[in-house]
Structure formats: C-alpha cells, structure tokens
Design a protein around this motif. Sequence first.
Motif, PDB file in Angstrom:
ATOM      1  N   LYS A  66       9.769 -15.543  -5.995  1.00 14.09           N
ATOM      2  CA  LYS A  66       8.876 -14.976  -7.004  1.00 14.09           C
ATOM      3  C   LYS A  66       9.624 -14.773  -8.313  1.00 14.09           C
ATOM      4  O   LYS A  66       9.158 -15.169  -9.384  1.00 14.09           O
ATOM      5  CB  LYS A  66       8.298 -13.635  -6.519  1.00 14.09           C
ATOM      6  N   LEU A  80       3.043 -12.063   1.546  1.00  7.84           N
ATOM      7  CA  LEU A  80       2.837 -10.761   2.176  1.00  7.84           C
ATOM      8  C   LEU A  80       2.084  -9.802   1.253  1.00  7.84           C
ATOM      9  O   LEU A  80       1.146  -9.130   1.674  1.00  7.84           O
ATOM     10  CB  LEU A  80       4.175 -10.157   2.603  1.00  7.84           C
ATOM     11  N   ASP A  81       2.472  -9.761  -0.016  1.00 13.16           N
ATOM     12  CA  ASP A  81       1.766  -8.894  -0.973  1.00 13.16           C
ATOM     13  C   ASP A  81       0.315  -9.335  -1.155  1.00 13.16           C
ATOM     14  O   ASP A  81      -0.588  -8.503  -1.257  1.00 13.16           O
ATOM     15  CB  ASP A  81       2.481  -8.863  -2.318  1.00 13.16           C
ATOM     16  N   LEU A  82       0.089 -10.646  -1.197  1.00 10.65           N
ATOM     17  CA  LEU A  82      -1.276 -11.168  -1.306  1.00 10.65           C
ATOM     18  C   LEU A  82      -2.116 -10.721  -0.113  1.00 10.65           C
ATOM     19  O   LEU A  82      -3.229 -10.220  -0.267  1.00 10.65           O
ATOM     20  CB  LEU A  82      -1.260 -12.697  -1.390  1.00 10.65           C
ATOM     21  N   GLN A  83      -1.573 -10.883   1.082  1.00 13.75           N
ATOM     22  CA  GLN A  83      -2.291 -10.484   2.296  1.00 13.75           C
ATOM     23  C   GLN A  83      -2.580  -8.988   2.290  1.00 13.75           C
ATOM     24  O   GLN A  83      -3.699  -8.572   2.586  1.00 13.75           O
ATOM     25  CB  GLN A  83      -1.478 -10.868   3.535  1.00 13.75           C
ATOM     26  N   ARG A  84      -1.599  -8.186   1.944  1.00 14.73           N
ATOM     27  CA  ARG A  84      -1.769  -6.725   1.913  1.00 14.73           C
ATOM     28  C   ARG A  84      -2.830  -6.307   0.891  1.00 14.73           C
ATOM     29  O   ARG A  84      -3.699  -5.492   1.187  1.00 14.73           O
ATOM     30  CB  ARG A  84      -0.448  -6.041   1.576  1.00 14.73           C
ATOM     31  N   ARG A  85      -2.731  -6.865  -0.315  1.00 11.56           N
ATOM     32  CA  ARG A  85      -3.673  -6.483  -1.367  1.00 11.56           C
ATOM     33  C   ARG A  85      -5.092  -6.946  -1.047  1.00 11.56           C
ATOM     34  O   ARG A  85      -6.057  -6.233  -1.327  1.00 11.56           O
ATOM     35  CB  ARG A  85      -3.208  -7.029  -2.714  1.00 11.56           C
ATOM     36  N   ASP A  94      -8.197  -5.050  -2.913  1.00  8.86           N
ATOM     37  CA  ASP A  94      -7.837  -5.149  -4.327  1.00  8.86           C
ATOM     38  C   ASP A  94      -8.845  -6.039  -5.056  1.00  8.86           C
ATOM     39  O   ASP A  94      -9.012  -7.204  -4.710  1.00  8.86           O
ATOM     40  CB  ASP A  94      -6.428  -5.740  -4.434  1.00  8.86           C
ATOM     41  N   ARG A 129      10.386 -12.606  -2.349  1.00 12.11           N
ATOM     42  CA  ARG A 129      10.699 -12.001  -3.648  1.00 12.11           C
ATOM     43  C   ARG A 129      11.690 -12.819  -4.470  1.00 12.11           C
ATOM     44  O   ARG A 129      11.571 -12.873  -5.692  1.00 12.11           O
ATOM     45  CB  ARG A 129      11.211 -10.585  -3.443  1.00 12.11           C
ATOM     46  N   ILE A 142       2.703 -14.003  -6.857  1.00 13.54           N
ATOM     47  CA  ILE A 142       2.662 -12.982  -5.811  1.00 13.54           C
ATOM     48  C   ILE A 142       3.216 -13.560  -4.513  1.00 13.54           C
ATOM     49  O   ILE A 142       3.052 -14.745  -4.237  1.00 13.54           O
ATOM     50  CB  ILE A 142       1.204 -12.470  -5.626  1.00 13.54           C
ATOM     51  N   THR A 143       3.879 -12.726  -3.738  1.00 12.26           N
ATOM     52  CA  THR A 143       4.373 -13.183  -2.439  1.00 12.26           C
ATOM     53  C   THR A 143       3.211 -13.248  -1.449  1.00 12.26           C
ATOM     54  O   THR A 143       2.192 -12.566  -1.625  1.00 12.26           O
ATOM     55  CB  THR A 143       5.457 -12.251  -1.871  1.00 12.26           C
TER      56      THR A 143
END
Length: 85
Positions: A11, A41-46, A51, A8, A38-39
């Motif tokens: 970012k 982790l957020d990329l992987q999650r989304r 998404d 973050r 995007i981080t």
Amino acid sequence: MAFVVKGRAEKASIEEELAGEVADRAVSLGASLGPFVITRLDLQRRFRAGDPFVREVASTSRHVSGGLLMEVISGVSSRRQDPED
C-alpha cells in the motif's frame, strides 16, 4: 480509482508511486484526482462494518484488472491464488 493491495508495505509503495503520477494527470486534466488505495483486509473489514464509501465503491465499480472486487471482499476467488495469498 480504487487499488486493493495485499498488505501495508505494498500500500505504501503504491501510494508513493501514484503520488507523482496523479499530480501530473490532475494538472494535465485540470481536475482533482484521488486514488483510493486499501489493503484487502481493511477493505473486507470496512465493507462488513457498513462503511458507506466502501459500499459505494463496491456497488458502482468497474473491473479493470486483478480479482473481482466482491470476490476480494468475500475472500473467495475464481482465479488461481498467488502463493503469497
């Protein structure tokens, strides 16, 4: 253009840096530009959540620099990892 960053703090720094650059480019091109930061982790999650935007980026992206996007998403890299990873 998508920028995948480690965390973050990075970012926020990249978004701040890009704000002026993007505004200048948009004016000179007469176009609207919107970098996507995007981080990892957020990329992987989304991506795993299905998404649509992230999936579209993953399927249509062109590699410019750094790790390959699908390697970043899967958490696997053929490149030597940075000690901060």
